[in-house]
Scaffold this motif. Structure first.
Motif, PDB file in Angstrom:
ATOM      1  N   LEU A 149     -53.978  62.556  41.453  1.00 30.03           N
ATOM      2  CA  LEU A 149     -55.174  62.102  40.871  1.00 30.03           C
ATOM      3  C   LEU A 149     -55.613  60.618  41.507  1.00 30.03           C
ATOM      4  O   LEU A 149     -54.769  60.017  41.413  1.00 30.03           O
ATOM      5  CB  LEU A 149     -55.071  61.902  39.392  1.00 30.03           C
ATOM      6  N   VAL A 150     -56.738  60.918  41.958  1.00 33.03           N
ATOM      7  CA  VAL A 150     -57.357  59.480  42.882  1.00 33.03           C
ATOM      8  C   VAL A 150     -58.448  59.074  42.008  1.00 33.03           C
ATOM      9  O   VAL A 150     -59.222  60.018  41.483  1.00 33.03           O
ATOM     10  CB  VAL A 150     -57.572  59.798  44.153  1.00 33.03           C
ATOM     11  N   ASP A 151     -58.917  57.862  42.266  1.00 35.42           N
ATOM     12  CA  ASP A 151     -60.049  57.570  41.639  1.00 35.42           C
ATOM     13  C   ASP A 151     -61.361  57.750  42.489  1.00 35.42           C
ATOM     14  O   ASP A 151     -61.123  58.173  43.589  1.00 35.42           O
ATOM     15  CB  ASP A 151     -60.023  55.849  41.124  1.00 35.42           C
ATOM     16  N   SER A 152     -62.482  57.215  42.294  1.00 37.65           N
ATOM     17  CA  SER A 152     -63.672  57.520  42.925  1.00 37.65           C
ATOM     18  C   SER A 152     -63.628  56.762  44.480  1.00 37.65           C
ATOM     19  O   SER A 152     -64.272  57.273  45.474  1.00 37.65           O
ATOM     20  CB  SER A 152     -65.072  56.908  42.376  1.00 37.65           C
ATOM     21  N   GLY A 153     -62.631  55.585  44.617  1.00 39.15           N
ATOM     22  CA  GLY A 153     -62.489  54.995  45.852  1.00 39.15           C
ATOM     23  C   GLY A 153     -61.285  55.622  46.790  1.00 39.15           C
ATOM     24  O   GLY A 153     -61.153  55.016  47.573  1.00 39.15           O
ATOM     25  N   GLY A 154     -60.833  56.807  46.131  1.00 39.52           N
ATOM     26  CA  GLY A 154     -59.724  57.329  46.799  1.00 39.52           C
ATOM     27  C   GLY A 154     -58.499  56.777  46.519  1.00 39.52           C
ATOM     28  O   GLY A 154     -57.378  57.288  47.236  1.00 39.52           O
ATOM     29  N   LYS A 155     -58.205  55.829  45.635  1.00 37.94           N
ATOM     30  CA  LYS A 155     -57.010  55.305  45.479  1.00 37.94           C
ATOM     31  C   LYS A 155     -56.029  56.205  44.455  1.00 37.94           C
ATOM     32  O   LYS A 155     -56.807  56.705  43.357  1.00 37.94           O
ATOM     33  CB  LYS A 155     -57.058  53.780  44.832  1.00 37.94           C
ATOM     34  N   ILE A 156     -54.723  56.256  44.704  1.00 39.53           N
ATOM     35  CA  ILE A 156     -53.967  57.007  44.007  1.00 39.53           C
ATOM     36  C   ILE A 156     -53.898  56.592  42.392  1.00 39.53           C
ATOM     37  O   ILE A 156     -53.377  55.321  42.493  1.00 39.53           O
ATOM     38  CB  ILE A 156     -52.614  57.221  44.505  1.00 39.53           C
ATOM     39  N   LEU A 157     -54.062  57.325  41.514  1.00 37.35           N
ATOM     40  CA  LEU A 157     -54.181  56.955  39.985  1.00 37.35           C
ATOM     41  C   LEU A 157     -52.828  57.327  39.379  1.00 37.35           C
ATOM     42  O   LEU A 157     -51.891  56.709  38.905  1.00 37.35           O
ATOM     43  CB  LEU A 157     -55.179  57.293  39.113  1.00 37.35           C
ATOM     44  N   TYR A 158     -52.433  58.528  39.633  1.00 38.08           N
ATOM     45  CA  TYR A 158     -51.201  59.318  39.062  1.00 38.08           C
ATOM     46  C   TYR A 158     -50.699  60.304  40.347  1.00 38.08           C
ATOM     47  O   TYR A 158     -51.524  60.986  40.913  1.00 38.08           O
ATOM     48  CB  TYR A 158     -51.382  60.020  37.981  1.00 38.08           C
ATOM     49  N   GLY A 159     -49.454  60.475  40.284  1.00 36.23           N
ATOM     50  CA  GLY A 159     -48.969  61.649  41.132  1.00 36.23           C
ATOM     51  C   GLY A 159     -47.928  62.428  40.282  1.00 36.23           C
ATOM     52  O   GLY A 159     -47.156  61.844  39.729  1.00 36.23           O
ATOM     53  N   LEU A 160     -48.222  63.791  40.863  1.00 39.10           N
ATOM     54  CA  LEU A 160     -47.081  64.522  40.023  1.00 39.10           C
ATOM     55  C   LEU A 160     -46.116  65.001  41.023  1.00 39.10           C
ATOM     56  O   LEU A 160     -46.181  65.657  42.263  1.00 39.10           O
ATOM     57  CB  LEU A 160     -47.993  65.823  39.516  1.00 39.10           C
ATOM     58  N   THR A 161     -44.840  64.936  40.662  1.00 38.87           N
ATOM     59  CA  THR A 161     -43.796  65.420  41.730  1.00 38.87           C
ATOM     60  C   THR A 161     -42.799  66.202  41.047  1.00 38.87           C
ATOM     61  O   THR A 161     -42.334  66.232  39.576  1.00 38.87           O
ATOM     62  CB  THR A 161     -42.792  63.857  41.922  1.00 38.87           C
ATOM     63  N   LEU A 162     -42.508  67.031  41.829  1.00 36.12           N
ATOM     64  CA  LEU A 162     -41.502  68.334  41.524  1.00 36.12           C
ATOM     65  C   LEU A 162     -40.091  68.225  42.159  1.00 36.12           C
ATOM     66  O   LEU A 162     -40.139  67.946  43.361  1.00 36.12           O
ATOM     67  CB  LEU A 162     -42.027  69.476  41.760  1.00 36.12           C
ATOM     68  N   VAL A 163     -38.905  68.066  41.192  1.00 29.64           N
ATOM     69  CA  VAL A 163     -37.685  67.907  42.087  1.00 29.64           C
ATOM     70  C   VAL A 163     -36.809  69.243  41.741  1.00 29.64           C
ATOM     71  O   VAL A 163     -36.769  69.523  40.491  1.00 29.64           O
ATOM     72  CB  VAL A 163     -36.897  66.792  41.436  1.00 29.64           C
TER      73      VAL A 163
END
Length: 268
Positions: A149-163
Motif C-alpha cells: 500500500l502506498v500513499d498519493s506520493g508513491g511512498k510505501i505505507l504498508y507491506g504484506l509479506t508471505l513466508v
C-alpha cells in the motif's frame, strides 16, 4: 523468458531502514488488514507449504498484524511479532543470510518504487533463506513481498509479506532473490558478492512462457490437469501439453522435480 543475474553488495539493517523512509512521517491507513484481505484470502488456496504472513509499517519499523501458522512454523509467538519491530524475524534467521536479505530488500524497494504504476502489478520479488523452525533448526523458507500500500506520493505505507516453508523441496543451496516480471517476461536472479553463487551464472536457462508459469503455479499447489483447465478456461489437452513442454525444457523427470525447479528459479 529472459533470465539475468546480478551480484549485490551486503546491506546493514540501518541502511535498509533508510531505504524504507524510516526518518520520514507518512499518513496512516485505518485498516490495512482489511485492504489486504483479498490477497490474504489467496494464501490458503495457493500456499505450497506451511506459511505465515505479516503486515509491516516501514516508516515506524513495526509489524502491524500477522496471521497464518507463525506459532507452529517458527519459535516466534504471534504476540512477540505484532506491535514490535521485525527484528525478531532477523534474529531467527541464519546470521549468514541476513546481510544478503537486506541487500535484496534494499534493491527491491528502489526497483519497485521506480516502476511506472502500470508496471507495478506485474512484478513480484521472492527471497530464499534459512530460518529457524519450531524445533530451532534452520530450514529453507520462501519470502514473497505479496502486496504493498502506498500513499498519493508513491511512498510505501504498508507491506504484506508471505513466508512459506519449502524445506520439503529445497534442502541446500545459497540465499538468493528473484524478481519475476510478467509484463516483459523477464526473470532476474540476485546473489551477494560475498556469498556463494551459481557455478555458471552465464548458463542459458529454459524460457518458460507466461502461460506455462501459470500452469506451473497450479501444479505447485497440487491441482490436476482438469482443475487447471477449469481455472484457466482452456482444454485439458492443452494443460498436458504445457506440462510436457516444461518437463522437456527443464529436463525434469517428474512434476515434483518441475515444481522444485520453479521454486528454485523464482517462478513460483
Amino acid at each position: 523468458m529472459a533470465v539475468t543475474y546480478t551480484l549485490l553488495s551486503p546491506v546493514k539493517e540501518e541502511e535498509l531502514r533508510l531505504s524504507f523512509g524510516y526518518l520520514q512521517t507518512v499518513n496512516s491507513i485505518s485498516s490495512p488488514t482489511d485492504l489486504f484481505a483479498p490477497t490474504i484470502a489467496h494464501f490458503e488456496k495457493l500456499a505450497i507449504g506451511t506459511y505465515f504472513w505479516f503486515i509491516a509499517d516501514p516508516s515506524k519499523w513495526v509489524v502491524h498484524a500477522a496471521g497464518g501458522m507463525v506459532d507452529t512454523m517458527t519459535p516466534i509467538q504471534k504476540s512477540q511479532l505484532v506491535s514490535n519491530p521485525p527484528d525478531i524475524l532477523f534474529r531467527n534467521s541464519h546470521p549468514d543470510d541476513i546481510p544478503q536479505v537486506f541487500a535484496f530488500t534494499n534493491y527491491w524497494i528502489n526497483y519497485f518504487m521506480n516502476l511506472p504504476n502500470e508496471r507495478k502489478a506485474h512484478v513480484r520479488a521472492t527471497i530464499y533463506l534459512r530460518m529457524l523452525n519450531a524445533k530451532n533448526k534452520y530450514h529453507w523458507v520462501m519470502i514473497q513481498y505479496a502486496d504493498t500500500l502506498v500513499d498519493s506520493g508513491g511512498k510505501i505505507l504498508y507491506g504484506l509479506t508471505l513466508v512459506t516453508d519449502i524445506s520439503h523441496i529445497k534442502r541446500d543451496g545459497t540465499v538468493m532473490m528473484s524478481i519475476l516480471d510478467t509484463f516483459d517476461e523477464n526473470c532476474q536472479h540476485f546473489f551477494c558478492m560475498d556469498g556463494k553463487s551459481l557455478n555458471s551464472p552465464e548458463q542459458v536457462l529454459p524460457k518458460l512462457s507466461v502461460r506455462e508459469i501459470e500452469v506451473l503455479r497450479y501444479l505447485a499447489i497440487g491441482h490436476s490437469s482438469k482443475q487447471i483447465a477449469a481455472g484457466l478456461n482452456i482444454a485439458v489437452k492443452t494443460i498436458d501439453n504445457h506440462r510436457q513442454n516444461m518437463l522437456r525444457k527443464t529436463a525434469a523427470k517428474s512434476t515434483g522435480e518441475l515444481v522444485a525447479y520453479g521454486i528454485t528459479m523464482g517462478y513460483i
